[in-house]
Design a protein around this motif. Sequence first.
Motif, PDB file in Angstrom:
ATOM      1  N   SER A  32       0.818  -1.217   0.000  1.00 49.74           N
ATOM      2  CA  SER A  32       0.000   0.000   0.000  1.00 49.74           C
ATOM      3  C   SER A  32       0.849   1.263   0.000  1.00 49.74           C
ATOM      4  N   ASP A  33       2.149   1.091   0.212  1.00 50.56           N
ATOM      5  CA  ASP A  33       3.032   2.257   0.297  1.00 50.56           C
ATOM      6  C   ASP A  33       3.736   2.463  -1.052  1.00 50.56           C
ATOM      7  N   THR A  34       3.398   3.561  -1.706  1.00 51.12           N
ATOM      8  CA  THR A  34       3.942   3.787  -3.050  1.00 51.12           C
ATOM      9  C   THR A  34       5.458   3.943  -3.029  1.00 51.12           C
ATOM     10  N   SER A  35       5.967   4.521  -1.954  1.00 49.45           N
ATOM     11  CA  SER A  35       7.422   4.665  -1.846  1.00 49.45           C
ATOM     12  C   SER A  35       8.091   3.287  -1.842  1.00 49.45           C
ATOM     13  N   PHE A  36       7.422   2.313  -1.211  1.00 45.28           N
ATOM     14  CA  PHE A  36       7.977   0.956  -1.177  1.00 45.28           C
ATOM     15  C   PHE A  36       8.021   0.358  -2.582  1.00 45.28           C
ATOM     16  N   ILE A  37       6.919   0.506  -3.293  1.00 46.59           N
ATOM     17  CA  ILE A  37       6.862  -0.054  -4.651  1.00 46.59           C
ATOM     18  C   ILE A  37       7.938   0.570  -5.530  1.00 46.59           C
ATOM     19  N   GLN A  73      -9.275  -7.846 -11.605  1.00 42.82           N
ATOM     20  CA  GLN A  73      -8.108  -8.094 -10.746  1.00 42.82           C
ATOM     21  C   GLN A  73      -6.819  -7.756 -11.483  1.00 42.82           C
ATOM     22  N   ARG A  74      -6.775  -8.127 -12.753  1.00 40.29           N
ATOM     23  CA  ARG A  74      -5.570  -7.820 -13.538  1.00 40.29           C
ATOM     24  C   ARG A  74      -5.420  -6.327 -13.719  1.00 40.29           C
ATOM     25  N   GLU A  75      -6.545  -5.659 -13.886  1.00 36.13           N
ATOM     26  CA  GLU A  75      -6.497  -4.214 -14.068  1.00 36.13           C
ATOM     27  C   GLU A  75      -5.980  -3.520 -12.817  1.00 36.13           C
ATOM     28  N   VAL A  76      -6.455  -3.969 -11.672  1.00 40.87           N
ATOM     29  CA  VAL A  76      -6.026  -3.318 -10.435  1.00 40.87           C
ATOM     30  C   VAL A  76      -4.529  -3.552 -10.204  1.00 40.87           C
ATOM     31  N   ILE A  77      -4.053  -4.720 -10.589  1.00 41.10           N
ATOM     32  CA  ILE A  77      -2.621  -5.009 -10.465  1.00 41.10           C
ATOM     33  C   ILE A  77      -1.816  -4.061 -11.352  1.00 41.10           C
ATOM     34  N   LEU A  78      -2.301  -3.874 -12.569  1.00 45.00           N
ATOM     35  CA  LEU A  78      -1.610  -2.983 -13.508  1.00 45.00           C
ATOM     36  C   LEU A  78      -1.568  -1.555 -12.964  1.00 45.00           C
ATOM     37  N   LEU A  79      -2.709  -1.095 -12.481  1.00 47.11           N
ATOM     38  CA  LEU A  79      -2.783   0.288 -12.013  1.00 47.11           C
ATOM     39  C   LEU A  79      -1.894   0.523 -10.801  1.00 47.11           C
ATOM     40  N   GLU A 112      -2.461   5.448  -6.352  1.00 44.54           N
ATOM     41  CA  GLU A 112      -2.949   5.274  -4.981  1.00 44.54           C
ATOM     42  C   GLU A 112      -4.321   4.607  -5.042  1.00 44.54           C
ATOM     43  N   PHE A 113      -4.709   3.990  -3.905  1.00 43.18           N
ATOM     44  CA  PHE A 113      -5.998   3.283  -3.899  1.00 43.18           C
ATOM     45  C   PHE A 113      -7.162   4.213  -4.217  1.00 43.18           C
ATOM     46  N   SER A 114      -7.072   5.451  -3.728  1.00 39.74           N
ATOM     47  CA  SER A 114      -8.189   6.375  -3.978  1.00 39.74           C
ATOM     48  C   SER A 114      -8.294   6.687  -5.473  1.00 39.74           C
ATOM     49  N   GLU A 115      -7.134   6.792  -6.141  1.00 41.20           N
ATOM     50  CA  GLU A 115      -7.138   7.058  -7.581  1.00 41.20           C
ATOM     51  C   GLU A 115      -7.685   5.850  -8.353  1.00 41.20           C
ATOM     52  N   ILE A 116      -7.236   4.668  -7.936  1.00 43.38           N
ATOM     53  CA  ILE A 116      -7.737   3.454  -8.584  1.00 43.38           C
ATOM     54  C   ILE A 116      -9.240   3.367  -8.412  1.00 43.38           C
ATOM     55  N   GLY A 117      -9.709   3.753  -7.216  1.00 43.15           N
ATOM     56  CA  GLY A 117     -11.140   3.758  -6.949  1.00 43.15           C
ATOM     57  C   GLY A 117     -11.891   4.611  -7.953  1.00 43.15           C
ATOM     58  N   LYS A 118     -11.300   5.757  -8.287  1.00 41.51           N
ATOM     59  CA  LYS A 118     -11.970   6.636  -9.249  1.00 41.51           C
ATOM     60  C   LYS A 118     -11.991   6.009 -10.635  1.00 41.51           C
ATOM     61  N   VAL A 119     -10.883   5.391 -11.010  1.00 38.41           N
ATOM     62  CA  VAL A 119     -10.823   4.780 -12.333  1.00 38.41           C
ATOM     63  C   VAL A 119     -11.843   3.643 -12.442  1.00 38.41           C
ATOM     64  N   LEU A 120     -11.873   2.799 -11.416  1.00 36.54           N
ATOM     65  CA  LEU A 120     -12.733   1.616 -11.480  1.00 36.54           C
ATOM     66  C   LEU A 120     -14.135   1.861 -10.935  1.00 36.54           C
ATOM     67  N   GLU A 121     -14.379   3.084 -10.464  1.00 35.74           N
ATOM     68  CA  GLU A 121     -15.663   3.422  -9.842  1.00 35.74           C
ATOM     69  C   GLU A 121     -16.010   2.447  -8.708  1.00 35.74           C
ATOM     70  N   SER A 136     -13.005  -1.670  -1.354  1.00 36.08           N
ATOM     71  CA  SER A 136     -13.196  -2.725  -2.370  1.00 36.08           C
ATOM     72  C   SER A 136     -11.957  -2.860  -3.252  1.00 36.08           C
ATOM     73  N   VAL A 137     -11.324  -1.721  -3.533  1.00 41.92           N
ATOM     74  CA  VAL A 137     -10.095  -1.777  -4.325  1.00 41.92           C
ATOM     75  C   VAL A 137      -9.042  -2.596  -3.590  1.00 41.92           C
ATOM     76  N   ARG A 138      -8.899  -2.321  -2.305  1.00 41.93           N
ATOM     77  CA  ARG A 138      -7.906  -3.059  -1.502  1.00 41.93           C
ATOM     78  C   ARG A 138      -8.200  -4.553  -1.519  1.00 41.93           C
ATOM     79  N   ASN A 139      -9.461  -4.880  -1.280  1.00 36.80           N
ATOM     80  CA  ASN A 139      -9.818  -6.302  -1.256  1.00 36.80           C
ATOM     81  C   ASN A 139      -9.521  -6.970  -2.589  1.00 36.80           C
ATOM     82  N   LEU A 140      -9.894  -6.272  -3.648  1.00 38.55           N
ATOM     83  CA  LEU A 140      -9.687  -6.804  -4.990  1.00 38.55           C
ATOM     84  C   LEU A 140      -8.207  -7.081  -5.236  1.00 38.55           C
ATOM     85  N   LEU A 141      -7.388  -6.098  -4.893  1.00 32.39           N
ATOM     86  CA  LEU A 141      -5.943  -6.233  -5.134  1.00 32.39           C
ATOM     87  C   LEU A 141      -5.342  -7.338  -4.273  1.00 32.39           C
ATOM     88  N   PHE A 142      -5.642  -7.313  -2.981  1.00 33.18           N
ATOM     89  CA  PHE A 142      -4.944  -8.251  -2.102  1.00 33.18           C
ATOM     90  C   PHE A 142      -5.385  -9.687  -2.322  1.00 33.18           C
TER      91      PHE A 142
END
Lengths: 356, 188
Positions: free
Chosen positions: A14-19, B123-129, B136-145, B150-156
């Motif tokens: 979750s940490d962009t600096s880490f990535i 899932q592949r999209e979230v990995i790419l982003l 950031e998760f908030s930005e990904i949230g905007k892209v994926l609406e 939910s973004v975190r759950n999807l990614l992890f």
Amino acid sequence: MSKFDEQIVEALISDTSFIRWAKGKQPEDEGKWMRWKAGHLKNEGEFNEAVKLVKTLSFNSSAISDLEISYLRQKTFNQTSKAQSQRKGRSLSILIRAAAVLFIPLLLAAGWLFLNQEHWKSAYTTLASNQSGQDVTVYSPKGTRTVVQLPDGSKAWLNADSYLTYSPVFNSNSRTVQLEGEAFFEVQKRKQPFIVENFGPSVKVYGTRFNVNSYREEPTVTVALETGSVALQVNNTEQYLTPGEVSSFSREQKSIRIEKKDLAPYLAWRDGQFVFRASSLQAIFNVFERQYNVEFQLEDQYLGQAKYDATFTNENFEKILHLLELTAPIQMEYTEGYFNKEGDYIKGIVKVNAIK
Amino acid sequence: MGHSDSDYLGDIFEKQFRDLYFYGMKLVPISELVKDTIQDLFTELCDQKQRPREIQNIEAYLFVSLRRELLRRVEKLRKNNSIEETPIESFVFSEEDFLVDKESGAAVSQQLIKCLDELTDRQREVILLRFKHEMEFSEIGKVLEMNVQSVRNLLFRALEKIRKKITLFRDGEVHDLEVFLFAIFRKR
């Protein structure tokens, strides 16, 4: 050993600096993450796991050239400033506007563009006009050829799907252009050298006629000299070509070979001819893909390996396909390109199969 | 629009084009459509009243707009029967999408690709982003609406699946180590 803690991995990811650090893009954070590791000895497993994840998921970037991007930038922003009131009416999407004879003649500080020769279908060319001397990129789309008049009076004939970038005002030390694709140059004699940068060794000349073939997708860069003399800058030394000689530079092995050759295969394209000598079928297809804006789909890649000699003179595409079928053990099925309802051009497709 | 605005946008264009193109091509693999759409996004930015500098986080804004516009255009093309009925497969990765790792080579990529294939496109999209575009998760949230949780759950959830496979690769690494030690001892 303590239990593996998923949440630690999640926190690191979750940490962009880490990535960025794990990708090697942020070396200034090295200390930060080494300290983290030292402070969390228990979690070394999780840490390594997270690093491994980032390294495994290291994506490439798209293979699109700087020349193309700067060309697209020009096209996008010039159009905007010119056509803001007219409301952009760019017919969108799928495939070329090769057929569109669109011309945006703009005043240039010291350069003009001119396209005017009988069998030279004029192209769709955009030039940047600015006083700051920002570089200009001319693109000759698939299916077209373009003549570019350079600021010093030299001329370049651009083959299909080729980019040429130059400064609208050549500086006093040299006249440098960058080429991606194929061009024939007729260079005016001047004191300053004329330099063509490409995927192989730079070509340096003072006044002469020569052809450079340097497409992104081709493994070899060739320079064919018609008259005069050119120098190739190979590893800090200069190698010279004399008229009738062709240099072939292997981009992979970084090696160069200079031979006396029949120049026809290198120069014929300007007259609408295609001359192939011991060319693989794949290389021939590559040329036609650019010239006719079609796509060849090979049933099997080995089909492209056979070598052929062939000459085509102002033949239409279907005739060419027919001639190829007569000589090579292949069958081809051609679906012509067309304009759809929206005015977009859908590229033609040639399916290539082995004869059953 | 001031001259400087178009320079400002032009610089962003040059900086972001590769990334936007990569993402766009993964969403809808039609090269000319993606290039045109990106150009039009910038043209619209030039046209609109709001000054581009005032847009917060313009990179994320571009991704959001690109996704929306691309999907809209594909839908339109499909309605007009300009493209085939077969649904476009999004976020399909191949070996060349990954950097070549000097040590492990192609074998890992092959396994990775197989493993990614088993995930959903989202899932592949979230990995790419997250991993390529470093959003950031908030930005990904905007892209994926989607909301951030939910973004975190999807990614992890996706990463867990991949990690299980990576653990399998580990056995392979032991082999590498053996080869390495063998090479050292043989030298002596």
